[in-house]
Design an enzyme around this catalytic site. Structure first.
Site, PDB file in Angstrom:
ATOM      1  N   LEU A  40       0.911  -1.085  -0.015  1.00 39.18           N
ATOM      2  CA  LEU A  40       0.096   0.045  -0.032  1.00 39.18           C
ATOM      3  C   LEU A  40       0.682   1.265  -0.053  1.00 39.18           C
ATOM      4  CD1 LEU A  40      -2.681  -0.932   2.755  1.00 39.18           C
ATOM      5  CD2 LEU A  40      -2.780  -1.115   0.168  1.00 39.18           C
ATOM      6  N   CYS A  44       5.318   6.513  -4.182  1.00 38.83           N
ATOM      7  CA  CYS A  44       5.541   7.660  -3.218  1.00 38.83           C
ATOM      8  C   CYS A  44       5.807   7.344  -1.747  1.00 38.83           C
ATOM      9  CB  CYS A  44       4.274   8.424  -3.091  1.00 38.83           C
ATOM     10  SG  CYS A  44       4.006   9.862  -1.802  1.00 38.83           S
ATOM     11  N   GLY A 116      -4.020  -6.735 -10.922  1.00 38.72           N
ATOM     12  CA  GLY A 116      -5.557  -6.558 -11.610  1.00 38.72           C
ATOM     13  C   GLY A 116      -5.156  -6.526 -12.900  1.00 38.72           C
ATOM     14  N   GLY A 184      17.672  16.066 -13.177  1.00 35.28           N
ATOM     15  CA  GLY A 184      16.159  16.644 -12.858  1.00 35.28           C
ATOM     16  C   GLY A 184      16.020  16.411 -11.409  1.00 35.28           C
ATOM     17  N   ASP A 313       0.421   8.699 -12.453  1.00 36.84           N
ATOM     18  CA  ASP A 313       1.661   8.957 -13.528  1.00 36.84           C
ATOM     19  C   ASP A 313       1.190   8.048 -14.795  1.00 36.84           C
ATOM     20  OD1 ASP A 313       2.821   9.935 -11.681  1.00 36.84           O
ATOM     21  OD2 ASP A 313       4.565   8.461 -11.396  1.00 36.84           O
ATOM     22  N   HIS A 445       5.798  37.645  12.970  1.00 35.75           N
ATOM     23  CA  HIS A 445       7.070  38.039  13.025  1.00 35.75           C
ATOM     24  C   HIS A 445       7.746  37.478  14.213  1.00 35.75           C
ATOM     25  CE1 HIS A 445      10.935  40.330  12.645  1.00 35.75           C
ATOM     26  NE2 HIS A 445      10.785  40.630  13.898  1.00 35.75           N
TER      27      HIS A 445
HETATM   28  P1  NAD Z   1      13.277  14.484 -14.784  1.00 38.26           P
HETATM   29  O1  NAD Z   1      12.528  14.287 -16.024  1.00 38.26           O
HETATM   30  O2  NAD Z   1      12.813  15.306 -13.616  1.00 38.26           O
HETATM   31  O3  NAD Z   1      14.749  14.559 -15.000  1.00 38.26           O
HETATM   32  C1  NAD Z   1      15.693  13.746 -15.953  1.00 38.26           C
HETATM   33  C2  NAD Z   1      16.701  14.488 -16.383  1.00 38.26           C
HETATM   34  O4  NAD Z   1      17.591  13.695 -17.028  1.00 38.26           O
HETATM   35  C3  NAD Z   1      16.315  15.433 -17.086  1.00 38.26           C
HETATM   36  O5  NAD Z   1      16.947  16.654 -17.012  1.00 38.26           O
HETATM   37  C4  NAD Z   1      16.929  15.073 -18.601  1.00 38.26           C
HETATM   38  O6  NAD Z   1      17.337  16.105 -19.574  1.00 38.26           O
HETATM   39  C5  NAD Z   1      18.136  14.140 -17.854  1.00 38.26           C
HETATM   40  N1  NAD Z   1      18.488  13.165 -18.995  1.00 38.26           N
HETATM   41  C6  NAD Z   1      17.854  12.302 -19.798  1.00 38.26           C
HETATM   42  N2  NAD Z   1      18.483  11.327 -20.379  1.00 38.26           N
HETATM   43  C7  NAD Z   1      20.006  11.720 -20.077  1.00 38.26           C
HETATM   44  C8  NAD Z   1      21.238  11.270 -20.585  1.00 38.26           C
HETATM   45  N3  NAD Z   1      21.212  10.317 -21.256  1.00 38.26           N
HETATM   46  N4  NAD Z   1      22.252  11.721 -19.973  1.00 38.26           N
HETATM   47  C9  NAD Z   1      22.047  12.852 -19.192  1.00 38.26           C
HETATM   48  N5  NAD Z   1      21.050  13.506 -18.710  1.00 38.26           N
HETATM   49  C10 NAD Z   1      19.702  12.944 -19.151  1.00 38.26           C
HETATM   50  O7  NAD Z   1      13.133  12.922 -14.179  1.00 38.26           O
HETATM   51  P2  NAD Z   1      13.594  12.322 -12.743  1.00 38.26           P
HETATM   52  O8  NAD Z   1      14.372  13.171 -12.092  1.00 38.26           O
HETATM   53  O9  NAD Z   1      14.053  11.047 -12.924  1.00 38.26           O
HETATM   54  O10 NAD Z   1      12.139  12.349 -11.829  1.00 38.26           O
HETATM   55  C11 NAD Z   1      11.131  11.450 -12.552  1.00 38.26           C
HETATM   56  C12 NAD Z   1       9.845  11.948 -12.170  1.00 38.26           C
HETATM   57  O11 NAD Z   1       9.562  11.970 -10.805  1.00 38.26           O
HETATM   58  C13 NAD Z   1       9.696  13.529 -12.458  1.00 38.26           C
HETATM   59  O12 NAD Z   1       8.476  13.841 -13.112  1.00 38.26           O
HETATM   60  C14 NAD Z   1       9.755  14.292 -11.118  1.00 38.26           C
HETATM   61  O13 NAD Z   1       9.042  15.374 -11.356  1.00 38.26           O
HETATM   62  C15 NAD Z   1       8.932  13.246 -10.465  1.00 38.26           C
HETATM   63  N6  NAD Z   1       9.705  13.303  -9.029  1.00 38.26           N
HETATM   64  C16 NAD Z   1       9.106  14.220  -8.301  1.00 38.26           C
HETATM   65  C17 NAD Z   1       9.881  14.657  -6.885  1.00 38.26           C
HETATM   66  C18 NAD Z   1       9.269  15.756  -6.215  1.00 38.26           C
HETATM   67  O14 NAD Z   1       8.353  16.348  -6.494  1.00 38.26           O
HETATM   68  N7  NAD Z   1       9.919  16.403  -5.348  1.00 38.26           N
HETATM   69  C19 NAD Z   1      10.563  13.896  -6.311  1.00 38.26           C
HETATM   70  C20 NAD Z   1      11.249  12.939  -7.138  1.00 38.26           C
HETATM   71  C21 NAD Z   1      10.603  12.482  -8.484  1.00 38.26           C
END
Ligand code: NAD
Length: 458
Positions: A40, A44, A116, A184, A313, A445
């Protein structure tokens, strides 16, 4: 058409889209079942937000303790026990998982264990778990099967110690040198955790900046802060291959500005996005409109088959837990013939680095691209008392407003508590508030939030 279904709703997947949908459905007196083949809470709770932030909490505290002389505290021999940290993380996850189980029980949601598979527009059959063999009929079905980490298609990506966030989150020891492919959100959060824990971190990003989806100034500032902490950041760099060396280390070969470069490390994190997960979802003859692996949905969450909905997602939109929950709530409302209660079009984005980053609505660049005439108000957190007294890093709050009406269009923040404070701006945009409306209330404050008053008042 058969109307006496066993359930009003069967949900597939118990992440933040699935279990929230099940709870909401039960609140609307719909008879509900939830099918899950792992634990569950989904990504996340088990492999994403919660475990990452648990590690980050310890990492930040550890870094703060190592540098707290200036606060008047003298600490000797501070160390971090990764194995104890993993145990604590498991305790946190277990506590939250049992919270969801209790919530499902209280809501009288039937939780079934297994995979499922949708066998018809009104039937889900369960295989492979404790409830294998059960077939459930339902008026509506909600797909909430999420996503999994994407693998990099380069030679060596399948070597041991080339890991995804799933594996790195469970590792009982620290890689002393970690290379992160992808600058990212996941990449930056792990760069923050690993550098705070004392590892040598290198980031390789193919685009020309880290956090490319965020405001430019945030990317530049974060790059500067991480560099100051010793993190090496290569942008505009493409990974070509990875090889294992005789001493067990890994060499990552990449091209930067047309030059061949290499970096050596003990582990490599592949953080290049997440792949939509629909394996085993559709039974023989079942088809849904899909695009690049994502299940296509309408604004109300309906797929091309009217009795089947999807949220989270798997729909290919923004991959955030709170976005998934919002869409799930709206989908359930639609099943019950109600209006969508949540503004799912207004999703704040948060990055749990140190300092935190948060953004909602339009950035300056996005507003200008849309041809809007905008007014920018910016406030440096170095002028905020709470920031200075608590020894926080540099940061800022930036607000984008319509230059004529002064209506708030967006906000970006990089500072302590940004991920909590961004909600003030989400509410302001949803309520079509102006800079003056936001500036007309008193914030206490000394707090971080009084910087919002300073920003909007200009
Ligand atoms: P992301 O899409 O945020 O970043 C992936 C990065 O990898 C991009 O900047 C891309 O340009 C780069 N990249 C891709 N191929 C590459 C390569 N061959 N060489 C070098 N760089 C390359 O994806 P993520 O960081 O894996 O996260 C996945 C998802 O999970 C995202 O949508 C993110 O928003 C979500 N997430 C959110 C949170 C949060 O809200 N705090 C935390 C973790 C993940």
């Amino acid at each position: 058409m058969k109307e006496n279904y066993e359930y009003d709703l069967v949900v597939i997947g118990a992440g933040p889209a699935g279990y929230i949908a099940a709870e909401e459905s039960a609140k609307l007196s719909m008879k509900t079942a939830l099918v899950e083949n792992r634990q569950l809470g989904g990504t996340c709770l088990n492999r994403g937000c919660i475990p990452t932030k648990t590690l980050l909490h310890t990492a930040e505290l550890y870094a703060e303790m190592k540098a707290c002389e200036h606060l008047g505290i003298h600490v000797e021999d501070v160390s971090c026990d990764m194995s104890a940290l993993q145990n604590r993380k498991e305790e946190v996850l277990e506590q939250l998982r049992s919270g969801i189980a209790a919530l499902m029980k209280k809501s009288r949601v039937d939780v079934l264990q297994g995979t499922g598979t949708i066998t018809s527009p009104h039937e889900v059959c369960v295989t492979g778990g404790k409830d294998s063999g059960r077939c459930l009929s339902a008026k509506s079905i909600l797909i909430a099967t999420g996503s999994v980490p994407a693998r990099l298609p380069v030679p060596g990506a399948d070597l041991p110690d080339v890991v995804t966030s799933d594996e790195l989150l469970s590792k009982k020891s620290l890689y002393p040198r970690l290379t992160i492919i992808g600058g990212g959100v996941i990449g930056m959060e792990f760069a923050s955790i690993y550098s705070a824990l004392g590892a040598q971190v290198t980031v390789i990003e193919s685009l020309d900046r880290i956090l490319a989806g965020m405001d430019k100034e945030i990317s530049q500032n974060l790059k500067m802060i991480l560099k100051k902490r010793g993190v090496q950041i290569h942008t505009g760099a493409r990974v070509e291959s990875i090889r294992k060396n005789a001493d067990g280390s890994l060499t990552c070969c990449f091209t930067e500005k047309e030059k061949q470069e290499t970096v050596e490390s003990d582990g490599i994190l592949c953080a290049v996005g997440r792949r939509i997960f629909t394996d085993g979802l559709l039974g023989e003859g079942m088809e849904l409109s899909m695009e690049r692996g994502a299940v296509l949905v309408s604004r109300t969450g309906q797929t091309s088959v009217p009795s089947i909905y999807a949220a989270g997602d798997v729909t290919g939109g923004v991959q955030l837990a709170h976005a998934a929950s919002a869409c799930a709530i709206n989908a359930v409302a639609h099943m019950a013939g109600q209006q969508p209660p949540v503004r799912a079009d207004l999703i704040p984005g948060c990055v749990y680095t140190s300092p935190e980053i948060a953004s909602v609505g339009l950035t300056q660049d996005e507003a200008r691209k849309q041809g809007r005439d905008v007014l920018i108000r910016k406030y440096p957190m170095s002028a905020n008392g709470k920031t200075v007294l608590s020894g926080q890093e540099r940061g800022f709050i930036k607000v984008v407003a319509d230059s004529g009406s002064h209506k708030i269009l967006g906000a970006q923040m990089m500072c302590a508590r940004a991920t909590d404070m961004i909600s003030e701006f989400t509410t302001a945009i949803a309520e079509e508030m102006t800079l003056e409306d936001m500036g007309s209330v008193v914030r206490p404050h000394p707090t971080f939030s009084e910087a919002i008053t300073e920003t909007v008042r200009g």
